[in-house]
Enzyme design. Structure first.
Site, PDB file in Angstrom:
ATOM      1  N   ASP A  68      88.283  50.459  38.738  1.00  0.00           N
ATOM      2  CA  ASP A  68      87.404  50.026  37.826  1.00  0.00           C
ATOM      3  C   ASP A  68      87.019  51.314  37.071  1.00  0.00           C
ATOM      4  O   ASP A  68      86.069  52.036  36.962  1.00  0.00           O
ATOM      5  CB  ASP A  68      86.400  49.541  38.319  1.00  0.00           C
ATOM      6  CG  ASP A  68      85.189  49.134  37.386  1.00  0.00           C
ATOM      7  OD1 ASP A  68      85.287  49.158  36.145  1.00  0.00           O
ATOM      8  OD2 ASP A  68      83.914  48.807  37.802  1.00  0.00           O
ATOM      9  N   ASN A  84      82.355  55.371  35.041  1.00  0.00           N
ATOM     10  CA  ASN A  84      82.407  55.219  36.443  1.00  0.00           C
ATOM     11  C   ASN A  84      83.001  56.805  36.637  1.00  0.00           C
ATOM     12  O   ASN A  84      83.589  57.041  37.835  1.00  0.00           O
ATOM     13  CB  ASN A  84      83.422  54.251  37.039  1.00  0.00           C
ATOM     14  CG  ASN A  84      82.612  52.986  37.102  1.00  0.00           C
ATOM     15  OD1 ASN A  84      81.466  53.060  37.172  1.00  0.00           O
ATOM     16  ND2 ASN A  84      83.493  51.954  36.972  1.00  0.00           N
ATOM     17  N   ASP A  88      81.674  53.902  41.889  1.00  0.00           N
ATOM     18  CA  ASP A  88      82.201  52.369  41.617  1.00  0.00           C
ATOM     19  C   ASP A  88      83.498  52.133  42.275  1.00  0.00           C
ATOM     20  O   ASP A  88      84.296  51.691  41.481  1.00  0.00           O
ATOM     21  CB  ASP A  88      81.840  51.766  40.492  1.00  0.00           C
ATOM     22  CG  ASP A  88      81.874  50.221  40.204  1.00  0.00           C
ATOM     23  OD1 ASP A  88      81.982  49.577  41.472  1.00  0.00           O
ATOM     24  OD2 ASP A  88      81.960  49.646  39.166  1.00  0.00           O
TER      25      ASP A  88
END
Length: 127
Positions: free
Chosen positions: A47, A52, A66
């Site tokens: 992701d 992130n 994440d």
């Protein structure tokens, strides 16, 4: 530009540091099993959207968050999403080239398109 460089450097460091053979996780859930032959298998973030990547005060990559979809896949699974995410988060520039240059790779339009379609849950064209 600072964020694009931090994301590119952070993904390169992640991809170079984590040993594929020791990763107990398969590909990120959205990647699936039927993919083109990999350019380079790595432990993918899964992701790799801009938010992130954590940045230090000096603009360098301080880490990633994440990681719930971390797993082994072609590095383009992360690079395609990271570059697409730059357009969502920083719409006033074309930062894809900066990220890929910092990572140390030239754009692969076919792989980028494939993994973006998977991310967006679009059908893969026949062929």
């Amino acid at each position: 530009e600072t964020a694009a460089r931090a994301i590119g450097a952070g993904l390169r460091r992640l991809h170079d540091a984590l040993p594929v053979a020791d990763c107990p996780f398969g590909p990120p859930s959205w990647v699936g099993e039927r993919t083109p032959p990999p350019d380079r298998l790595v432990v993918c973030h899964g992701d790799a959207c801009a938010p992130n990547t954590l940045m230090a005060d000096d603009g360098s990559c301080a880490g990633h968050v994440d990681l719930g979809d971390l797993g082994v896949a072609d590095r383009w699974a992360d690079l395609a999403i990271a570059t697409m995410s730059l357009d969502w988060n920083f719409p006033r520039g074309r930062w894809e080239t900066v990220l890929l240059d910092t990572y140390g790779v030239r754009a692969d339009p076919e792989r980028i398109a494939f993994y973006r379609r998977r991310w967006n849950d679009e059908p893969t064209p026949p062929g």
